[in-house]
Design an enzyme around this catalytic site. Structure first.
Site, PDB file in Angstrom:
ATOM      1  CG  ASP A  13      -1.840  -1.239   1.213  1.00 25.63           C
ATOM      2  OD1 ASP A  13      -2.233  -1.697   0.129  1.00 25.63           O
ATOM      3  OD2 ASP A  13      -2.097  -1.771   2.307  1.00 25.63           O
ATOM      4  CE  LYS A  16       2.504  -2.666  -4.301  1.00 27.21           C
ATOM      5  NZ  LYS A  16       2.202  -2.272  -2.896  1.00 27.21           N
ATOM      6  N   GLY A  40      -4.528  -4.402  -3.640  1.00 31.50           N
ATOM      7  CA  GLY A  40      -5.542  -3.366  -3.810  1.00 31.50           C
ATOM      8  C   GLY A  40      -4.840  -2.080  -4.166  1.00 31.50           C
ATOM      9  CG  HIS A  41      -2.681  -1.780  -7.020  1.00 30.98           C
ATOM     10  ND1 HIS A  41      -1.650  -1.837  -6.110  1.00 30.98           N
ATOM     11  CD2 HIS A  41      -2.620  -2.921  -7.734  1.00 30.98           C
ATOM     12  CE1 HIS A  41      -0.987  -2.971  -6.276  1.00 30.98           C
ATOM     13  NE2 HIS A  41      -1.566  -3.654  -7.246  1.00 30.98           N
ATOM     14  CD  GLN A 223       0.590  -9.080  -2.768  1.00 22.64           C
ATOM     15  OE1 GLN A 223       1.171  -9.695  -3.636  1.00 22.64           O
ATOM     16  NE2 GLN A 223      -0.653  -8.682  -2.919  1.00 22.64           N
TER      17      GLN A 223
HETATM   18  P1  GDP Z   1      -0.677   0.152  -3.608  1.00 20.66           P
HETATM   19  O1  GDP Z   1      -1.314  -1.089  -3.070  1.00 20.66           O
HETATM   20  O2  GDP Z   1       0.784   0.213  -3.358  1.00 20.66           O
HETATM   21  O3  GDP Z   1      -1.025   0.419  -5.045  1.00 20.66           O
HETATM   22  O4  GDP Z   1      -1.281   1.361  -2.744  1.00 20.66           O
HETATM   23  P2  GDP Z   1      -2.834   1.596  -2.336  1.00 20.66           P
HETATM   24  O5  GDP Z   1      -3.559   2.072  -3.537  1.00 20.66           O
HETATM   25  O6  GDP Z   1      -3.361   0.425  -1.600  1.00 20.66           O
HETATM   26  O7  GDP Z   1      -2.669   2.751  -1.241  1.00 20.66           O
HETATM   27  C1  GDP Z   1      -2.068   3.962  -1.563  1.00 20.66           C
HETATM   28  C2  GDP Z   1      -3.106   5.100  -1.369  1.00 20.66           C
HETATM   29  O8  GDP Z   1      -2.432   6.331  -1.331  1.00 20.66           O
HETATM   30  C3  GDP Z   1      -4.109   5.229  -2.506  1.00 20.66           C
HETATM   31  O9  GDP Z   1      -5.344   5.593  -1.956  1.00 20.66           O
HETATM   32  C4  GDP Z   1      -3.545   6.343  -3.384  1.00 20.66           C
HETATM   33  O10 GDP Z   1      -4.555   7.058  -4.077  1.00 20.66           O
HETATM   34  C5  GDP Z   1      -2.910   7.215  -2.345  1.00 20.66           C
HETATM   35  N1  GDP Z   1      -1.712   7.957  -2.759  1.00 20.66           N
HETATM   36  C6  GDP Z   1      -0.686   7.535  -3.550  1.00 20.66           C
HETATM   37  N2  GDP Z   1       0.295   8.459  -3.585  1.00 20.66           N
HETATM   38  C7  GDP Z   1      -0.118   9.479  -2.799  1.00 20.66           C
HETATM   39  C8  GDP Z   1       0.460  10.739  -2.389  1.00 20.66           C
HETATM   40  O11 GDP Z   1       1.569  11.093  -2.751  1.00 20.66           O
HETATM   41  N3  GDP Z   1      -0.294  11.517  -1.542  1.00 20.66           N
HETATM   42  C9  GDP Z   1      -1.521  11.158  -1.087  1.00 20.66           C
HETATM   43  N4  GDP Z   1      -2.167  11.968  -0.261  1.00 20.66           N
HETATM   44  N5  GDP Z   1      -2.092   9.988  -1.456  1.00 20.66           N
HETATM   45  C10 GDP Z   1      -1.395   9.167  -2.275  1.00 20.66           C
HETATM   46  P1  IMO Z   2      -0.890  -4.324  -2.204  1.00 17.96           P
HETATM   47  O1  IMO Z   2      -0.458  -4.865  -3.557  1.00 17.96           O
HETATM   48  C1  IMO Z   2      -1.000  -4.846   2.118  1.00 17.96           C
HETATM   49  C2  IMO Z   2      -1.064  -8.949   3.603  1.00 17.96           C
HETATM   50  C3  IMO Z   2      -2.307  -9.406   4.313  1.00 17.96           C
HETATM   51  C4  IMO Z   2      -1.720 -10.414   5.288  1.00 17.96           C
HETATM   52  C5  IMO Z   2      -0.607 -11.065   4.465  1.00 17.96           C
HETATM   53  C6  IMO Z   2      -1.001 -12.386   3.833  1.00 17.96           C
HETATM   54  O2  IMO Z   2      -2.155  -3.567  -2.221  1.00 17.96           O
HETATM   55  O3  IMO Z   2       0.246  -3.588  -1.558  1.00 17.96           O
HETATM   56  P2  IMO Z   2      -2.552 -13.016   1.765  1.00 17.96           P
HETATM   57  O4  IMO Z   2      -4.023 -12.797   1.544  1.00 17.96           O
HETATM   58  O5  IMO Z   2      -1.685 -12.398   0.725  1.00 17.96           O
HETATM   59  O6  IMO Z   2      -2.216 -14.468   2.018  1.00 17.96           O
HETATM   60  O7  IMO Z   2      -2.257 -12.261   3.169  1.00 17.96           O
HETATM   61  O8  IMO Z   2      -0.271 -10.128   3.456  1.00 17.96           O
HETATM   62  N1  IMO Z   2      -1.282  -8.403   2.242  1.00 17.96           N
HETATM   63  C7  IMO Z   2      -1.225  -7.106   1.944  1.00 17.96           C
HETATM   64  N2  IMO Z   2      -1.039  -6.031   2.742  1.00 17.96           N
HETATM   65  N3  IMO Z   2      -1.111  -4.678   0.766  1.00 17.96           N
HETATM   66  C8  IMO Z   2      -1.261  -5.746  -0.031  1.00 17.96           C
HETATM   67  O9  IMO Z   2      -1.230  -5.659  -1.370  1.00 17.96           O
HETATM   68  C9  IMO Z   2      -1.363  -7.026   0.543  1.00 17.96           C
HETATM   69  N4  IMO Z   2      -1.537  -8.281   0.060  1.00 17.96           N
HETATM   70  C10 IMO Z   2      -1.463  -9.110   1.104  1.00 17.96           C
HETATM   71  O10 IMO Z   2      -2.936  -8.339   4.981  1.00 17.96           O
HETATM   72  O11 IMO Z   2      -1.109  -9.743   6.368  1.00 17.96           O
HETATM   73 MG    MG Z   3      -2.800  -1.694  -1.782  1.00 16.92          MG
END
Ligand code: GDP
Ligand code: IMO
Ligand code: MG
Length: 428
Positions: A13, A16, A40-41, A223
C-alpha cells in the site's frame, strides 16, 4: 530504458498503483508478476477513482498491453468482474493477455484460506481471505490447476481429481467441512474456458519479443519486500515473491532484461494483518496518520496499522531488490506535524542493530531508535518542483535519501495522477 520493475519497499500500500499509472503513457506493456486479488491499488485520475485488485494498474492507460504473468494466481470470477466494471466505465480491456502457466484460484482455496486462519487462532496471519496462500501451496505441491488446463477437459478432470483428493481429506477430516465434488469445480472452470481462450497466451514469449524490439515493459509488483515469502517477516507474509527477483520468475523474462528497479516507499509506514512492526504507533500521532492518510485497506477495508518511517527497512529493500530509484509517496500527509521521528536503527535487548535483524525473535523485540526532524505547516499538494517545497520538507526528503542508499527520484504530494515532483525521469 526497456525493462522497468516496480516493487513495494515496506508492507504494501505504498502507492504502487499510482506509480505504475504515472509511467503509463511511456510504456508499451505492463505485467503483473506476483500475487492475485489480495492486492488493492487505488488510482485517482481527476474526478475518477479506480480500485484495482487482479488487473495490473497499467490497464488504465490507453495503448498499453496489460499482462497477467505466470507468477500470478487468478480467481477467474474476480477477473471477469473487474473487466466488466472497467468496461462499464468506458475503459478498453480487450488487449489483456494472461499467461497459460498462471495458476487458478478456486473455491476450495478460498475456503481453506479462511478455515486455516480460524484454526490458527491468535497466531493468525490476517490474510485477505482470497485463497492466495492455498493456491500457491498447490502450485508448489504440484497439484495446481493452470490456465492452459481449462482447454483440455480430460486433463482438467485428472488434475481436479488429484487436487481434491488431497484437499477433501483436509477439509473433511481436519476442518470438519463438506467435501467439494469434482463435478462442481469442473462445471465452474469449464464455463470460463471460451471467454478466456483469446486472452490466454505464451506471455513470456510476447514480453521477451517486445523487449527485443526495444519496447518498454513495466513489471508491476503486488505486495512488498517485507511481505515477500523469502525476504519478508515470515510467516507474516504473503505467499509469493514480491521482490524484484520475482519479476523475472513471475513473467518469464530473463533477469538481465530488467534495467531499472524502482522501489515505492511511503513517507511513513503502514501494515495490514499480523506480524512485527517496530515503529507502530498506538497514540494520537498514529490516529493522525491513519485519518489524514486514509489508511484503510483497498481490498478488505481493514484499518491499516500505522507508524513512523523506518530507514533500515528501506536500506534492506535497496539491497534485496537492487533498487535504482525510490518513489517517496504521501509526503503531503506529514504536513502539520511539529516534529517527525524517523527510525534510524533498532535496539534489541540492549544491542544496537543498524540493519533489519535476520532473526525473527530479534525483529519482534526491536525497539526503534529515533532521530527527530522538524515538520512544516505549508500545504505542499500544489508543489511540482523540489526547490519549491518548504525547506524542512526538503531536509526530510534528503535525510531519507541519505539513509536509504537510493536516490529519491519522484515525490508524491497528493493522490491525483498529477500530484508529483519529478527529480529524475524513471524512463531514461
Ligand atoms: P498500492 O497497493 O501500493 O497500489 O497502494 P494503495 O492504492 O493500496 O494505497 C495507496 C493510497 O495512497 C491510494 O489511496 C492512493 O490514491 C494514495 N496515494 C498515492 N500516492 C499518494 C500521495 O503522494 N499523496 C496522497 N495523499 N495519497 C497518495
Ligand atoms: P498491495 O499490492 C497490504 C497482507 C495481508 C496479510 C498477508 C497475507 O495492495 O500492496 P494473503 O491474503 O496475501 O495471504 O495475506 O499479506 N497483504 C497485503 N497487505 N497490501 C497488499 O497488497 C497485501 N496483500 C497481502 O494483509 O497480512
Ligand atoms: Mg494496496
Amino acid at each position: 530504458m526497456p525493462g522497468i520493475v516496480i516493487v513495494g519497499v515496506q508492507w504494501g500500500d505504498e502507492g504502487k498503483g499510482k506509480a505504475t499509472d504515472l509511467l503509463g503513457s511511456r510504456i508499451d506493456w505492463v505485467v503483473k508478476f506476483n500475487g492475485g486479488n489480495n492486492a488493492g491499488h487505488t488510482v485517482v485520475i481527476g474526478d475518477e477513482k479506480y480500485a484495482l485488485h487482479l488487473l495490473p494498474s497499467g490497464i488504465l492507460t490507453p495503448g498499453v498491453t496489460p499482462v497477467i504473468g505466470n507468477g500470478v494466481v487468478v480467481d477467474i470470477e474476480v477477473l471477469f468482474h473487474e473487466i466488466e466494471a472497467l468496461n462499464a466505465r468506458g475503459l478498453d480491456t480487450s488487449k489483456l493477455k494472461i499467461s497459460a502457466n498462471a495458476h487458478v484460484i478456486t473455491q476450495y482455496h478460498r475456503t481453506i484460506d479462511k478455515v486455516t486462519e480460524r484454526f490458527l487462532g491468535k497466531r493468525m496471519i490476517g490474510t485477505t481471505g482470497r485463497g492466495i496462500g492455498p493456491a500457491y501451496a498447490d502450485k508448489i505441491n504440484r497439484v495446481g490447476i493452470r490456465m492452459q488446463d481449462l482447454f483440455d477437459e480430460n486433463i482438467l478432470r485428472q488434475k481436479v481429481e488429484g487436487a481434491l483428493d488431497q484437499r477433501n481429506h483436509l477439509l473433511v477430516k481436519v476442518f470438519n467441512r463438506r467435501a467439494i465434488t469434482v463435478d462442481e469445480i469442473m462445471t465452474e472452470l469449464l464455463s470460463y474456458a471460451d471467454r478466456l481462450r483469446p486472452m490466454v497466451a505464451d506471455t513470456g514469449l510476447l514480453l521477451s519479443e517486445a523487449l527485443d524490439r526495444g519496447e518498454t515493459v513495466l513489471f508491476e509488483g503486488g505486495q512488498a519486500t517485507m511481505l515477500d515469502i523469502d525476504h519478508g517477516t515470515y510467516p507474516f507474509v504473503t505467499s509469493s515473491s514480491a521482490t524484484s527477483g520475482g519479476a523475472a520468475i513471475g513473467s518469464g523474462v530473463a533477469p538481465n532484461k530488467l534495467d531499472r528497479i524502482v522501489g515505492i516507499v511511503k513517507a511513513y509506514t503502514t501494515r495490514v494483518g499480523s506480524g512485527p512492526f517496530p515503529t507502530e504507533l498506538f497514540d494520537a500521532s498514529g490516529e493522525f496518520l491513519r485519518s489524514r492518510g486514509f489508511e484503510f485497506g483497498t481490498t478488505t477495508g481493514r484499518p491499516r496499522r500505522v507508524g513512523w518511517y523506518d530507514a533500515p527497512i528501506t536500506r534492506y529493500a535497496t539491497r534485496i531488490n537492487g533498487l535504482t530509484d525510490l518513489v517517496l509517496t504521501k509526503l503531503d500527509i506529514l504536513t502539520g506535524l511539529k516534529t517527525i521521528p524517523v527510525c534510524v536503527a533498532y535496539d534489541v535487548d540492549g544491542v544496537r542493530f543498524e540493519e533489519v535483524p535476520v532473526n525473527q525473535t530479534d525483529f519482534h523485540h526491536a525497539v526503534p531508535i529515533y532521530e527527530e526532524f522538524h515538520g512544516w505547516s505549508e500545504d505542499i499538494s500544489g508543489v511540482r518542483r523540489f526547490e519549491d517545497l518548504p525547506i524542512r520538507a526538503q531536509e526530510y526528503v534528503l535525510a531519507l535519501e541519505a539513509m536509504s542508499g537510493t536516490r529519491i527520484s519522484v515525490i508524491g504530494v497528493g493522490a491525483d495522477r498529477e500530484a508529483v515532483i519529478v527529480r529524475h525521469d524513471l524512463t531514461d
